[in-house]
Write a protein that holds these residues in place. Structure first.
Motif, mmCIF file in Angstrom:
data_model
loop_
_atom_site.group_PDB
_atom_site.id
_atom_site.type_symbol
_atom_site.label_atom_id
_atom_site.label_comp_id
_atom_site.label_asym_id
_atom_site.label_seq_id
_atom_site.Cartn_x
_atom_site.Cartn_y
_atom_site.Cartn_z
ATOM 1 N N ILE A 141 -15.582 2.171 5.106
ATOM 2 C CA ILE A 141 -14.432 3.259 5.207
ATOM 3 C C ILE A 141 -12.505 2.815 5.207
ATOM 4 C CG2 ILE A 141 -12.408 3.007 7.233
ATOM 5 C CD1 ILE A 141 -14.194 2.958 9.474
ATOM 6 N N LEU A 142 -12.639 1.972 4.394
ATOM 7 C CA LEU A 142 -11.282 1.171 3.622
ATOM 8 C C LEU A 142 -12.032 1.997 2.484
ATOM 9 C CD1 LEU A 142 -8.709 -0.970 3.014
ATOM 10 C CD2 LEU A 142 -10.581 -2.276 2.594
ATOM 11 N N LYS A 143 -12.815 2.227 1.964
ATOM 12 C CA LYS A 143 -12.989 2.257 0.284
ATOM 13 C C LYS A 143 -12.273 3.286 0.653
ATOM 14 C CE LYS A 143 -16.684 2.246 -3.035
ATOM 15 N NZ LYS A 143 -16.924 3.552 -3.019
ATOM 16 N N TYR A 144 -12.785 4.128 1.659
ATOM 17 C CA TYR A 144 -12.842 5.917 1.324
ATOM 18 C C TYR A 144 -11.399 6.523 1.919
ATOM 19 C CZ TYR A 144 -13.390 10.207 2.738
ATOM 20 O OH TYR A 144 -13.264 12.029 3.536
ATOM 21 N N GLY A 145 -11.118 5.821 2.597
ATOM 22 C CA GLY A 145 -9.282 5.755 2.480
ATOM 23 C C GLY A 145 -8.726 5.176 1.639
ATOM 24 N N VAL A 146 -9.125 4.312 0.411
ATOM 25 C CA VAL A 146 -8.327 4.203 -0.881
ATOM 26 C C VAL A 146 -8.090 5.453 -1.907
ATOM 27 C CG1 VAL A 146 -8.019 2.875 -3.244
ATOM 28 C CG2 VAL A 146 -7.931 1.896 -0.147
ATOM 29 N N LYS A 151 -1.384 8.251 -4.110
ATOM 30 C CA LYS A 151 -0.796 6.897 -3.677
ATOM 31 C C LYS A 151 1.160 7.398 -4.344
ATOM 32 C CE LYS A 151 -5.279 4.743 -3.929
ATOM 33 N NZ LYS A 151 -5.167 6.294 -3.765
ATOM 34 N N ILE A 152 1.684 6.956 -3.167
ATOM 35 C CA ILE A 152 3.091 7.335 -3.475
ATOM 36 C C ILE A 152 3.573 6.113 -3.574
ATOM 37 C CG2 ILE A 152 4.877 8.267 -2.425
ATOM 38 C CD1 ILE A 152 3.367 9.271 -0.288
ATOM 39 N N LEU A 158 7.268 -0.320 -4.856
ATOM 40 C CA LEU A 158 5.900 -0.319 -4.320
ATOM 41 C C LEU A 158 5.151 0.747 -3.776
ATOM 42 C CD1 LEU A 158 7.751 -2.611 -1.123
ATOM 43 C CD2 LEU A 158 5.499 -3.028 -2.884
ATOM 44 N N VAL A 159 3.827 0.712 -4.589
ATOM 45 C CA VAL A 159 2.814 1.714 -3.789
ATOM 46 C C VAL A 159 2.597 1.726 -2.428
ATOM 47 C CG1 VAL A 159 0.521 2.769 -4.292
ATOM 48 C CG2 VAL A 159 2.404 1.589 -6.239
ATOM 49 N N ILE A 160 2.637 2.943 -2.184
ATOM 50 C CA ILE A 160 1.789 3.061 -0.069
ATOM 51 C C ILE A 160 1.141 4.501 -0.453
ATOM 52 C CG2 ILE A 160 2.211 3.909 1.946
ATOM 53 C CD1 ILE A 160 3.401 0.924 1.402
ATOM 54 N N LEU A 239 0.052 8.525 -10.143
ATOM 55 C CA LEU A 239 1.314 8.131 -9.005
ATOM 56 C C LEU A 239 1.967 9.775 -8.397
ATOM 57 C CD1 LEU A 239 2.107 4.069 -9.036
ATOM 58 C CD2 LEU A 239 0.595 4.981 -7.638
ATOM 59 N N VAL A 240 2.763 9.434 -7.935
ATOM 60 C CA VAL A 240 3.217 10.811 -7.430
ATOM 61 C C VAL A 240 5.053 10.108 -7.009
ATOM 62 C CG1 VAL A 240 1.426 12.594 -7.799
ATOM 63 C CG2 VAL A 240 2.631 11.367 -4.991
#
Length: 263
Positions: A141-146, A151-152, A158-160, A239-240
């Protein structure tokens, strides 16, 4: 002769015949690799070899180390990086209990990102502690989410990850789990570890989960890819900016307002 010499690294000549040829051959290559990257781990591997009950764990470690060896660069056939013994031994111990390919890849990446020129950096203890607590489903699940979240990057650097929501049916397909109560527990634990901010919304009529990774979740992923970079450098081309996101939201809100007027 060459086989015995390789096995001597672990001090197991008397029981060489009890180990299948495939494992023997793998041990020869891995032994040399560990002498360069984490010599104290040779003793741990030797204990696994000497106990037939631990044969399954030994094979898991060998597979993980072979993956790690393939991720590291060699300079004139000599490795220039080593891991802190505390890190290397902990990864050997914990990865020996994992036979899932995806999670083994994560352990291999963590081993690689732990290798430094000085061999004294122990930062990855944070990520070892996190990874060893994850079930296979949680890691998936974590891998899919990442990998599927935008990525902002914020003005402070910092990147969120942008919000990423997924239906429970998609999680069933991703993990092989068919029980939504089990999925809910997996998500709750990921949230408790600080790797995702949400989970299922109990007030929603649909089972939609927020699996957008936190900064810690992004960092764990980066380290488990074998990278020493921070998230802002790892995803630098993807990144955006927060400003771009704000403009998109303003445009969306304006379009929705205009759509309501025209009804």
């Amino acid at each position: 002769m060459s086989e015995n010499k390789g096995l001597d690294i672990f001090g197991i000549k008397p029981i060489a015949n009890a180990i299948d040829k495939t494992v023997q051959k793998s041990l020869e290559g891995i032994g040399g690799f560990l002498q360069l990257t984490c010599k104290p781990a040779l003793g741990e591997l030797g204990l696994l070899v000497q106990d037939q009950v631990r044969h399954w764990r030994l094979k898991n470690v060998i597979k993980m180390l072979e993956k790690a060896k393939g991720k590291l660069d060699f300079n004139d056939e000599k490795l220039q990086l080593t891991s802190h013994p505390r890190i290397g031994l902990s990864i050997i111990e914990n990865s020996s209990l994992i036979d899932n390919e995806e999670v083994q890849d994560m352990w291999a990446g963590l081993f690689v990102s732990s290798c430094t020129e000085s061999g004294t950096d122990d930062e990855n203890l944070i990520f070892i502690d996190l990874l060893k607590q994850l079930t296979t489903a949680q890691a998936q699940i974590l891998k899919y989410g990442v990998e599927n979240s935008r990525k902002i990057i914020y003005p402070n650097g910092l990147v969120i990850a942008d919000e990423l929501k997924i239906h429970c049916d998609s999680i069933f397909e991703l993990t092989g789990i068919k029980n939504y109560h089990r999925v809910d527990r997996e998500l709750d634990y990921l949230r408790a570890l600080g790797l995702i901010p949400g989970g299922f919304d109990p007030e929603s009529t649909d089972l939609i989960a927020d699996i957008s990774p936190t900064y810690l979740g992004l960092s764990l992923y980066v380290k488990s890819q074998g990278s020493k970079l921070n998230p802002d450098d790892f995803w630098t081309t993807e990144l955006v900016t927060k400003e771009q996101v704000d403009k998109e939201e303003e445009k969306r809100a304006k379009e929705e307002a205009e759509s309501k007027k025209s009804r």
